[in-house]
Design a protein around this motif. Structure first.
Motif, PDB file in Angstrom:
ATOM      1  N   VAL A  36       3.642  -4.980  -5.526  1.00 23.51           N
ATOM      2  CA  VAL A  36       2.687  -4.691  -6.606  1.00 23.51           C
ATOM      3  C   VAL A  36       1.262  -4.712  -6.036  1.00 23.51           C
ATOM      4  O   VAL A  36       0.376  -4.036  -6.539  1.00 23.51           O
ATOM      5  N   HIS A  37       1.093  -5.487  -4.981  1.00 26.29           N
ATOM      6  CA  HIS A  37      -0.186  -5.509  -4.261  1.00 26.29           C
ATOM      7  C   HIS A  37      -0.003  -4.760  -2.946  1.00 26.29           C
ATOM      8  O   HIS A  37       0.809  -5.154  -2.105  1.00 26.29           O
ATOM      9  N   GLU A  84       0.284  -6.263   0.704  1.00 28.68           N
ATOM     10  CA  GLU A  84       1.259  -7.328   0.968  1.00 28.68           C
ATOM     11  C   GLU A  84       2.519  -6.676   1.548  1.00 28.68           C
ATOM     12  O   GLU A  84       3.571  -6.602   0.910  1.00 28.68           O
ATOM     13  N   ARG A 122      -5.084  -4.085  -1.881  1.00 27.30           N
ATOM     14  CA  ARG A 122      -4.336  -4.891  -2.851  1.00 27.30           C
ATOM     15  C   ARG A 122      -4.141  -4.154  -4.173  1.00 27.30           C
ATOM     16  O   ARG A 122      -3.061  -4.140  -4.746  1.00 27.30           O
ATOM     17  N   ASN A 142       5.935 -10.836  -3.553  1.00 26.85           N
ATOM     18  CA  ASN A 142       4.518 -10.828  -3.190  1.00 26.85           C
ATOM     19  C   ASN A 142       4.253 -11.454  -1.836  1.00 26.85           C
ATOM     20  O   ASN A 142       5.140 -12.004  -1.210  1.00 26.85           O
ATOM     21  N   GLU A 143       2.996 -11.395  -1.442  1.00 22.29           N
ATOM     22  CA  GLU A 143       2.544 -12.189  -0.299  1.00 22.29           C
ATOM     23  C   GLU A 143       1.253 -12.899  -0.651  1.00 22.29           C
ATOM     24  O   GLU A 143       0.566 -12.544  -1.601  1.00 22.29           O
TER      25      GLU A 143
HETATM   26 ZN   LIG Z   1       0.770 -10.205  -4.642  1.00 17.05          ZN
END
Ligand SMILES: [Zn+2]
Length: 833
Positions: free
Chosen positions: A115-116, A119, A193, A232-233
């Motif tokens: 989603v980012h 990441e 992001r 995510n990250e």
């Molecule tokens: Zn994220």
């Protein structure tokens, strides 16, 4: 060639067709060593779809930059053959499709990656997860897929990912830079992001201001998974994070949802222990704000989970603070392990998951937890925006067709009151499949199990949309209309003038379009009765007499105003009692020429929210310039400059340029931390305290606190610091709606306060919007700051020379979802000159 390879070769011959399924590193030689391009990812999935009967592909739309949004359905061949039947049965079982319930034995698990955009460990792991699921040699996953249908979205944010991946490829050569002093670990502004419009898609699940969210949620609503993992990250020094999530949990999170989280923790930790990998759980990532990839599914009945791998800024490889080197391969391996465990647990828990999911959709509507069982929204032009949001979330509502006296809690006064439900009012009952989501989005009050939340703590839609609403404690049974579409005005072929009420963002879009067509627009400065109709101040007036040179004016105006329900076509200019259109009450509006500053130092998301608003919401021309190019700006080309949240490191001469711009008649809209550019600066009236005495008192108090705090214990530090914090709360404001900045808002406005920055009412400036002495508030506000906020302004206008500076203490466009804030911002752009 080792023995294992010989064995694989054997399989190749035996299974022929299926054995051609290649692992990601076979298909993509760079895999795990360098970032993939988006086309690599699509190619690899295409390879899987071509060579396996266990995976199907669907394009569910395009991003702003025209990339495919892809989703893959992965299950047994048989399940995939019957997938539409299984889906329909599933929706019928939870009341979303008509029909009788049937026994269900399939579980839907949705996996969301990246989603980012920056990441990348997330998207890279999607390839390995998909491979292991379809890999014919993996007997375990084959067993799971008998009962589990995986819906896998490898990249929720292709544009952001492309921005990051192209950049990383651009700036890296053959040498690795595990030390952090290299541009490989220094992503340039605005970073990858966010999506194209620099909006954070993982804050947008419920509001769906962005195209990617709208398309994804529409698909999500068709499938309603029981488990949702958001992959995510985070900063690269962090060990892996998996559920259970941290407190606070919203009270609407059920015991079973918590229990599943616990089980995920148990199973995943076992797998990580075997590998000797570091991890943590139960800290930091809470379940509260409804617009995340874990909470939104949770409020839709699913087990919503966030997974986080350390990785942001790591590039291809980075040395962590424990001395270890973290690579893309490490990041994707950790994710693959954790996400496959989530699929495994969904398989093991399938019977409970199905049963609990069905129960959820019965219990949440028959025994709702929240305070209210129905909401009544009084009909007004602002309601339309709210209805659109409800539709996006598939929340059912009805249009009343009856007069009834009722009692309810009045959002605007914060008190119980008697009121009249009238035809065309909107009724939202909690007795519907999406009962929990309805309550979570509508309720003013949410129980915080812990005040340390990461995010905003209040978001009630009636405040965000500025609609008068009552919460009612019973399920309302009233007569309703057949359709749920509000009626539009019929537009005549000829008119003398058109009155366009100024009350929502559609009004602003219309004004923008009129300006672009060089149509002259007047604006009513006082509320009046005109020819038997009441017109509010701010109403836009277009007359034929002012626009004789515009060809086909009537057609043009009809086309431009087609989306506005309450436009009034006038056949006379005679308003009577001094309200004639030719009179003094209707000055012309100036067409804004907008400059938006961005670049390093400016908050990228705040910049993105304004860009999106101007470009997509009101489709109005604007220039964007990065601060580094400030000296190349020709300020004469503009009459409006927007400085959003950020640290503006301007030189003295650049500051002078801004001073001159205002002095000569320009308008600056300054938001949040950009106010520092004007605070206590000569020529401007912006100061923290109205009186020096107050400033001294405050500083004395602060010193006393500092002395006292010498005795504070170390471990209560974090909790003490929040006494002065507002991460996001709703505050009542008084509006001076005689000022154009207040047009369309009424005398009361609920603002979303997102920082502890505060200024007392200004002397010598127009305090258009301020927090009264006693004010209503919702959500968490630190005890210390709560009392300080009364009689502080939220929006003020400072007349400087021939120009103006509009001070906005908090960003009214926060995440784009505060619709009344969008209107407020439109006022600053279009109404104030
Ligand atoms: Zn994220």
């Amino acid at each position: 060639m080792n023995l294992k390879r010989y064995w694989l070769f054997g399989c190749f011959i035996t299974w022929g067709f299926f054995a051609q399924v290649q692992a990601p590193h076979q298909f993509l030689p760079h895999y795990g060593k360098h970032v993939s391009y988006y086309h690599h990812v699509e190619d690899y999935f295409q390879h899987l779809v071509k060579n396996s009967n266990q995976i199907q592909h669907q394009v569910y739309g395009k991003t702003y930059q025209d990339r495919n949004l892809n989703v893959y359905f992965i299950s047994s061949e048989e399940n995939l053959k019957n997938i539409e039947t299984i889906r329909k049965q599933h929706l019928t079982n939870i009341g979303l499709l008509p029909g009788s319930k049937t026994r269900q034995d399939k579980v839907f698990v949705w996996l969301s990656f990246n989603v980012h955009g920056n990441e990348i460990g997330s998207i890279e792991s999607a390839l390995s997860v998909a491979y292991e699921l379809v890999n014919p040699n993996n007997a375990a996953t084959k067993k799971w897929l008998q009962d589990v249908i995986v819906i896998l979205d490898p990249c929720l944010n292709p544009d952001g990912f492309a921005r990051y991946s192209h950049w990383l490829r651009d700036i890296t050569g053959t040498q690795l830079h595990p030390g952090v002093t290299d541009r490989e670990h220094m992503e340039p502004w605005p970073g990858g992001r966010q999506n194209h419009y620099v909006n954070d898609l993982n804050r947008d699940w419920a509001w769906q201001t962005q195209k990617e969210s709208q398309l994804r949620i529409a698909l999500y609503q068709q499938w309603m998974p029981m488990v949702h993992a958001d992959v995510n990250e985070m900063g690269y020094n962090e060990p892996y994070f998996f559920p259970p999530a941290a407190e606070p949990f919203h009270e609407q999170i059920t015991a079973y949802q918590r229990k599943f989280h616990q089980k995920i923790g148990e199973l995943t930790s076992k797998k990580f222990d075997e590998k000797g990998w570091l991890y943590y759980s139960g800290e930091r990532f809470d379940l509260f704000y409804p617009s995340y990839g874990d909470t939104y599914p949770s409020y839709n009945g699913a087990i919503g989970m966030t997974y986080e791998q350390g990785g942001i800024g790591a590039g291809r490889a980075v040395r962590q603070n424990n001395g270890q080197i973290l690579t893309i391969q490490d990041r994707l391996e950790h994710h693959t392990k954790a996400i496959l465990a989530a699929v495994e647990l969904s398989y093991l828990e399938r019977n409970n998951l199905i049963q609990e999911f069905h129960q959820y959709f019965i219990k949440s509507r028959t025994q709702p937890l929240g305070n209210f069982k129905s909401y009544v929204v009084k009909n007004s032009p602002k309601v339309e925006g709210l209805l659109q949001l409800l539709q996006k979330n598939k929340i059912e509502y009805q249009i009343a067709d009856q007069n009834v006296s009722l009692k309810g809690w009045h959002y605007q006064t914060g008190k119980d009151a008697n009121f009249q439900l009238q035809p065309n009012d909107v009724v939202i009952s909690v007795d519907q499949p999406r009962a929990v989501l309805t309550q979570v989005l509508m309720d003013p009050y949410h129980k915080l199990t812990d005040s340390l939340s990461y995010d905003i703590t209040a978001w009630a839609l009636p405040f965000a949309y500025g609609v008068e609403t009552y919460g009612v404690k019973s399920f309302l049974k009233i007569a309703v209309k057949d359709n749920t579409i509000l009626e539009k005005t019929i537009k005549p072929a000829k008119f003398y003038a058109v009155a366009i009420p100024w009350n929502n963002v559609v009004s602003a879009k219309i004004l923008g379009a009129l300006h672009q067509k060089q149509i002259k627009v007047r604006c009513l400065q006082k509320s009046i009765n005109f020819d038997g109709k009441s017109f509010e101040k701010g109403t836009l007036i277009v007359t034929k007499a002012d626009n004789l040179s515009v060809e086909n004016l009537e057609l043009l105006v009809q086309e431009i105003t087609k989306d506005k329900l309450d436009v009034v076509f006038l056949h006379t200019g005679f308003g009577g009692k001094g309200g004639d259109i030719g009179g003094e009450l209707y000055p012309f509006l100036v067409s804004p020429k907008i400059l938006l500053l961005g670049g390093l130092g400016v908050s990228n998301v705040d910049f993105g929210q304004i860009w999106h608003f101007l470009d997509e919401r009101v489709s109005y021309p604007h220039s964007k310039v990065e601060l580094a190019y400030f000296n190349r700006i020709n300020f004469q080309d503009f009459n409006t400059v927007i400085l959003t949240e950020g640290w503006y490191n301007l030189s003295d001469s650049q500051r002078k340029t801004l001073d001159e711009f205002v002095q000569k008649g320009g308008k600056i809209i300054a938001i949040g931390s950009a106010l520092r550019l004007f605070e206590d600066r000569e020529g401007y009236r912006l100061t923290k305290f109205a009186e020096e005495e107050t400033a001294n008192q405050q500083s004395k108090k602060r010193k006393e606190r500092e002395l006292k705090s010498r005795f504070d214990e170390f471990d209560s530090q974090e909790r003490r610091s929040i006494s002065n914090e507002v991460t996001g709360a709703i505050l009542e404001n008084v509006v001076d709606d005689s000022h154009p900045l207040g047009f369309g808002l009424g005398k009361q406005y609920f603002s979303l306060k997102t920082s502890n920055q505060s200024f007392q009412l200004l002397k010598g400036a127009q305090n258009v919007m301020y927090i009264p002495k006693k004010y209503q508030s919702h959500g968490f506000i630190g005890a210390e700051i709560k009392s300080k906020l009364s009689e502080n302004f939220t929006i003020a206008v400072d007349e400087v020379g021939r120009g103006k500076v509009v001070y906005m203490v908090d960003n009214p466009m926060f995440r784009g979802f505060w619709e009344n804030g969008n209107l407020l911002f439109a006022n600053a752009i279009f109404m104030v000159f």
